[in-house]
Motif scaffolding. Structure first.
Motif, PDB file in Angstrom:
ATOM      1  N   GLN A 698       0.683  -1.623   0.023  1.00  0.00           N
ATOM      2  CA  GLN A 698       0.138   0.164   0.324  1.00  0.00           C
ATOM      3  C   GLN A 698       0.901   0.788  -0.234  1.00  0.00           C
ATOM      4  O   GLN A 698       0.977   2.211   0.795  1.00  0.00           O
ATOM      5  N   PRO A 699       1.156   1.110  -0.832  1.00  0.00           N
ATOM      6  CA  PRO A 699       1.708   2.793  -1.169  1.00  0.00           C
ATOM      7  C   PRO A 699       1.494   4.084  -0.343  1.00  0.00           C
ATOM      8  O   PRO A 699       2.710   4.714  -0.075  1.00  0.00           O
ATOM      9  N   GLY A 700       0.980   4.308  -0.554  1.00  0.00           N
ATOM     10  CA  GLY A 700       0.418   5.655   0.431  1.00  0.00           C
ATOM     11  C   GLY A 700      -0.727   5.100   1.872  1.00  0.00           C
ATOM     12  O   GLY A 700      -0.899   6.152   2.444  1.00  0.00           O
ATOM     13  N   VAL A 724      11.379   8.871   2.707  1.00  0.00           N
ATOM     14  CA  VAL A 724      10.238   8.353   3.145  1.00  0.00           C
ATOM     15  C   VAL A 724       9.269   9.217   3.406  1.00  0.00           C
ATOM     16  O   VAL A 724       8.313   9.174   3.562  1.00  0.00           O
ATOM     17  N   LEU A 725       9.641  10.292   4.470  1.00  0.00           N
ATOM     18  CA  LEU A 725       9.318  11.447   4.337  1.00  0.00           C
ATOM     19  C   LEU A 725       8.387  12.710   3.565  1.00  0.00           C
ATOM     20  O   LEU A 725       7.308  12.875   3.316  1.00  0.00           O
ATOM     21  N   GLU A 726       9.160  12.711   2.218  1.00  0.00           N
ATOM     22  CA  GLU A 726       9.072  13.225   1.297  1.00  0.00           C
ATOM     23  C   GLU A 726       7.803  12.634   0.744  1.00  0.00           C
ATOM     24  O   GLU A 726       7.297  12.832   0.268  1.00  0.00           O
ATOM     25  N   GLU A 727       8.223  10.953   0.678  1.00  0.00           N
ATOM     26  CA  GLU A 727       6.999   9.920   0.395  1.00  0.00           C
ATOM     27  C   GLU A 727       5.506  10.551   1.124  1.00  0.00           C
ATOM     28  O   GLU A 727       4.506  10.320   0.553  1.00  0.00           O
ATOM     29  N   LEU A 728       6.124  10.466   1.905  1.00  0.00           N
ATOM     30  CA  LEU A 728       4.461  10.640   3.589  1.00  0.00           C
ATOM     31  C   LEU A 728       3.884  11.609   2.762  1.00  0.00           C
ATOM     32  O   LEU A 728       2.731  11.325   2.362  1.00  0.00           O
ATOM     33  N   LEU A 729       4.663  13.379   2.425  1.00  0.00           N
ATOM     34  CA  LEU A 729       4.336  14.138   2.690  1.00  0.00           C
ATOM     35  C   LEU A 729       4.172  14.551   0.797  1.00  0.00           C
ATOM     36  O   LEU A 729       3.229  15.387   0.591  1.00  0.00           O
ATOM     37  N   ARG A 730       4.241  13.551  -0.150  1.00  0.00           N
ATOM     38  CA  ARG A 730       3.551  13.527  -1.203  1.00  0.00           C
ATOM     39  C   ARG A 730       2.129  12.666  -1.318  1.00  0.00           C
ATOM     40  O   ARG A 730       1.196  13.271  -2.280  1.00  0.00           O
ATOM     41  N   PHE A 731       1.596  12.134  -0.490  1.00  0.00           N
ATOM     42  CA  PHE A 731       0.808  11.582  -0.432  1.00  0.00           C
ATOM     43  C   PHE A 731      -0.557  12.662   0.603  1.00  0.00           C
ATOM     44  O   PHE A 731      -1.655  12.580   0.444  1.00  0.00           O
ATOM     45  N   TYR A 732       0.707  12.783   1.740  1.00  0.00           N
ATOM     46  CA  TYR A 732      -0.123  13.684   2.540  1.00  0.00           C
ATOM     47  C   TYR A 732       0.479  15.101   2.785  1.00  0.00           C
ATOM     48  O   TYR A 732       0.684  14.885   3.466  1.00  0.00           O
ATOM     49  N   PRO A 733      -0.018  16.142   2.004  1.00  0.00           N
ATOM     50  CA  PRO A 733       1.002  17.276   2.076  1.00  0.00           C
ATOM     51  C   PRO A 733       0.606  18.101   3.708  1.00  0.00           C
ATOM     52  O   PRO A 733       1.539  19.105   4.402  1.00  0.00           O
TER      53      PRO A 733
END
Length: 916
Positions: A698-700, A724-733
């Motif tokens: 589940q990528p997001g 990892v945080l960049e990926e998190l904030l890409r889905f949940y800014p």
């Protein structure tokens, strides 16, 4: 008794394999869904005793909704299939094919009692290829016919050995016969009719009596001119033993069904509820209809209920001619077989017995049945038909003029029947192909239109399904089930208003209460689901919860053993924040069925709502005792153990989560919670692996991404946390804690003050009163040497959190620095000191998130029609984040170390500000 050669066995096996090989590619269709897919009695976790307490479909015999079909030995063979291959349809069909082969071989042995070898083989081959058998052989539930027939024929063969030398009685074969009759009856109810065939065989075959001889003997005895012959006394003794045994089996069978007949509606068997003479005329007409299916099986249909065969309501109906012709033909055969001695009459008599006696339970003669015509019940009667055909062929072929013609006709019949059987098997490939083939034969049966709709519905083709359901309501406007199906499909299409209208129509068609008459006995159990479905629909509206509850209570009042109503009401009461009443509903349901793991699971959810985790865990454990693979119980009980904070429970929690991911390998939640357990146990490498697995599925996955980043930051791998945080904030800014953690890493590790400032400013855009974000922004201002702005910022932050000592301390430091700068304009900031103003570290331990499943009660699908799956249970999972409050000893030590380091940094800053 002639033996069977290996060549004959090989021939039968080859013919059966040639006709039924393609049945192995068929799935579970029609009644297979209820008997196999939805039947918990097949599961190894279900006690074996349940097979002898429940009906063929897994419903307790004590319940009024039970079908009362008691076939525990047949269900046991399904259970064996499940044990070796679970729900792989191939093994079920293969075993059916084997059983049909065995029946054909045993039938050949029976034929040799009354026919010569050639005629016996022909009868057996005709039986093997007859298309009427596809429902019994290719339909998995037809195994009841196959198993019952094996023991039926074996019981008869055993009885034929009961006559010893000089007409003595050999009791061992009789005892074996009685045992085999009981076994046949436990496979299917009609097995008991073999006793009648044994009686006829004893009197007219073994003893050689004819009807005139019996009448003459009876007249002589009544006139006092003679006594009962010894041979006849021997016969009477054997018949008494057989009849007494049969009576005993009947009594036991009545006790098993608790003297209750199953509930059938006028849709199942319209003639059964029709007035005279329509009832009698229709039942009589159904006999030639069944005979025609044996004679000409060109148009076969899996379901003959409802309007398939219109009622014969008048003596002037032309169809009565077919009834008269049938009874005349049958009567002439009976007279011939009973009146005249000789092998031919004996053969005809036994053929008639095989046709008539096994068919009696399905003839509506003693009690109404739940169908109009059923091809599967002709499996045993077709044996007698095949013997008649073979005997007739023998008589024709004995005449030189007709010999070639008889061989040609026989070859054509066997070949065409075999082709028809092979082709008919493909109809059973899926529910859609089966019911579409039935609609080609009959378009007046609303149930067929409904079932095609169900097949399309299972494929999520709701638009097409709706058309078939609507057509069913047109064919049968008063069909409650059809209107329910329309309503359910409208609901699936998110057309709530239309769905409610359809359910209301179905509800209006329910019979009204008649004072003094038991309501439940007149209502099909499935039709009561209209109240459940309507309530489930309207309870989505918060203002109509009481109305929904009233519908549940109405269903319960009409059928107090309606388990589904208690379950659904329990869910609603939880939604209404009435956990105590919900608990009462589930406890009442458990009184009806204590072996239902879902009910124990639901009760556990109630105890969670009642803030009683100990009792909740006990009920989760009970659910898992009944069903060790209960996925929701595994998952939620593991979470409960994890949240308890008891380290002793963690190994069991991990074990259950591992079982869960084995059952649900594509559910990221299982892997995430395994990762959280590993973090609690300070197994960082294992935690990282589980988190990576969850994110891969589940990528997001919000919490998995944040906690993985947090794990890296806690293990001195801050730079690995950034992507990892960049990926998190890409889905949940707008993920506040992710922004705080990223800003901290950028400022303290990468020395990227601008990037950190952007993070903290974004937090304040979303949450102007966020203390952590505002404080860290103040630190950034200090890093930028804008002391005035930093002071103002800290003053505002202190106003938001006046009791936070570290904010006041930092404010004092900034003000001291401003004072020093005012007093000594030459003072400068050391380059390496300013960054330490933010020495009060972000408390990472308070950022740890736990992604847990919001527990919801189990919702069971409603049955609409027989054959519709009802076993598949669906529970919506909503994941919510929550912060953990408990810290391990090691975590507390880490915090203390950070605080000591922070104090040292503050002392250094104060020295710098004082000009030291």
């Amino acid at each position: 008794m002639a033996d069977i050669s290996l060549k004959e066995i090989a021939l039968i096996i080859g013919v059966v394999a040639a006709c039924y090989w393609n049945s192995l590619f068929c799935g579970f269709v029609f009644d297979d869904v209820s008997a196999i897919l939805d039947n918990k009695d097949l599961h190894p976790s279900t006690p074996l005793k349940n097979l002898f307490q429940n009906d063929f479909w897994g419903t307790p015999m004590s319940e009024e909704r039970s079908h009362k079909s008691y076939r525990p030995l047949t269900v046991f063979t399904f259970r064996l299939n499940y044990l070796f291959s679970e729900l792989n349809a191939v093994s079920y069909h293969l075993l059916n094919l084997v059983f049909h082969t065995v029946v054909c071989i045993v039938f050949l042995k029976v034929c040799k009692l009354f026919l010569d070898t050639r005629s016996s083989i022909i009868a057996s081959l005709l039986f093997a290829v007859h298309p009427i058998h596809t429902e019994a052989v290719t339909g998995v539930v037809g195994r009841a016919e196959l198993l019952s027939s094996i023991f039926f024929l074996a019981a008869f063969l055993s009885y034929t050995k009961s006559k010893g030398p000089d007409n003595t009685i050999v009791w061992t074969p009789i005892a074996v016969t009685v045992f085999l009759v009981a076994v046949a009856t436990l496979c299917k109810e009609q097995g008991i009719t073999v006793v009648g065939i044994c009686c006829v065989y004893e009197v007219f075959i073994a003893q050689g009596y004819t009807l005139p001889m019996l009448l003459d003997t009876a007249v002589q005895i009544l006139r006092g001119k003679g006594s009962i012959p010894y041979s006849m006394l021997q016969t009477l003794l054997k018949l008494i033993v057989l009849m007494f045994s049969t009576l005993l089996l009947v009594v036991v069978r009545v006790q098993v069904i608790q003297s209750q007949l199953p509930v059938f509606t006028r849709f199942d068997n319209p003639a059964a509820v029709s007035p005279s003479p329509a009832r009698q005329l229709t039942f009589n007409y159904l006999l030639p209809v069944n005979a025609w299916l044996l004679l000409n099986p060109s148009e076969l249909c899996c379901d003959w209920t409802m309007g398939t065969i219109p009622l014969v309501e008048s003596f002037l109906d032309a169809r009565n001619i077919a009834t008269i012709i049938f009874f005349c033909f049958l009567g002439s055969l009976i007279v011939f077989s009973l009146r005249y001695p000789g092998d031919s009459s004996k053969t005809v008599l036994m053929a008639l017995c095989l046709i008539v006696l096994p068919f009696i339970p399905a003839s509506n003669l003693f009690f109404p049945v739940g169908f109009v015509v059923a091809e599967r019940v002709l499996y045993v009667p077709s044996m007698g038909f095949c013997i008649l055909v073979a005997h007739g062929w023998k008589r024709l072929s004995s005449k030189s003029v007709l010999r070639k013609l008889s061989w040609i006709c026989l070859s054509v019949v066997l070949f065409t029947h075999a082709l028809k059987t092979l082709h008919r098997n493909w109809d059973w490939e899926s529910e859609y192909t089966l019911f579409m083939s039935a609609l080609k034969v009959n378009k007046n049966n609303a149930k067929l239109w409904n079932n095609v709709g169900h097949a399309l519905e299972n494929e999520k083709n709701f638009e097409r399904a709706l058309r078939f359901f609507i057509q069913a309501t047109k064919v049968q406007p008063d069909d409650i089930g059809a209107h329910m199906n329309v309503g359910r499909t409208f609901k699936n299409l998110n057309k709530t208003k239309e769905a409610e209208d359809s359910y209301m129509i179905a509800k209006s068609l329910m019979p009204q209460i008649i004072p003094g008459k038991k309501y439940a006995a007149r209502v099909a159990p499935n039709h009561l689901n209209v109240y459940i479905n309507l309530a489930n629909l309207i309870r989505a509206n918060e203002s109509r919860l009481e109305e929904a509850d009233q519908l549940y209570r109405q269903a319960i009042s009409m059928r107090p053993d309606f388990k589904q109503a208690y379950i659904s009401r329990g869910e609603l009461l939880l939604k209404m924040n009435k956990p105590v009443k919900a608990k009462e509903a589930y406890l009442r349901a458990l009184e009806l069925d204590r072996t239902n793991a879902d009910l124990w699971y639901n009760l556990a959810i109630v105890y969670i709502e009642l803030k009683d985790p100990t009792e909740a865990l006990k009920n989760f454990n009970r659910a898992l005792e009944l069903n060790p693979k209960h996925k929701l119980a595994l998952f939620n009980s593991a979470l409960l153990m994890q949240e308890s904070g008891d380290p002793a429970l963690r190994p069991e929690a991990k074990k259950r989560l591992l079982s869960y991911v084995k059952e649900e390998p594509q559910d990221a939640n299982g892997y995430f919670n395994l990762g959280m357990l590993a973090m609690d146990d300070k197994k960082d490498g294992e935690a990282e692996s589980w988190m990576r697995k969850a994110i891969g599925l589940q990528p997001g996955f919000r919490s998995a991404l944040f906690n993985l980043a947090l794990l890296y930051s806690q293990t001195a791998k801050e730079l690995m946390a950034l992507p990892v945080l960049e990926e998190l904030l890409r889905f949940y800014p707008d993920h506040t804690k992710g922004l705080i953690l990223k800003g901290d890493i950028l400022m303290n590790q990468k020395k990227d003050i601008i990037g950190a400032k952007k993070c903290f400013e974004k937090i304040l855009e979303m949450e102007p009163n966020n203390v952590q974000g505002k404080h860290n922004l103040c630190v950034v201002y200090f890093e930028e040497r804008d002391l005035i702005k930093a002071e103002k910022c800290l003053v505002e932050t202190l106003a938001l959190a006046p009791h936070e000592e570290y904010i006041q301390r930092h404010l004092n430091i900034v003000r001291s620095k401003i004072s020093l700068l005012s007093a000594a304009e030459q003072s400068t900031f050391p380059a390496d000191g300013t960054a330490a103003v933010g020495g009060e570290k972000i408390p990472f331990e308070n950022l740890k998130e736990v992604k847990s499943e919001q527990r919801t009660t189990q919702t069971l699908n409603s049955n609409i029609n027989k054959g519709q799956s009802n076993s598949k249970k669906r529970t919506e999972k909503n994941n919510t984040d929550k912060e953990t409050k408990k810290k391990s000893t090691k975590e507390i030590k880490d915090i203390e170390k950070k605080r000591v380091a922070a104090l040292k940094r503050l002392e250094e800053i104060e020295r710098i500000l004082n000009g030291e």
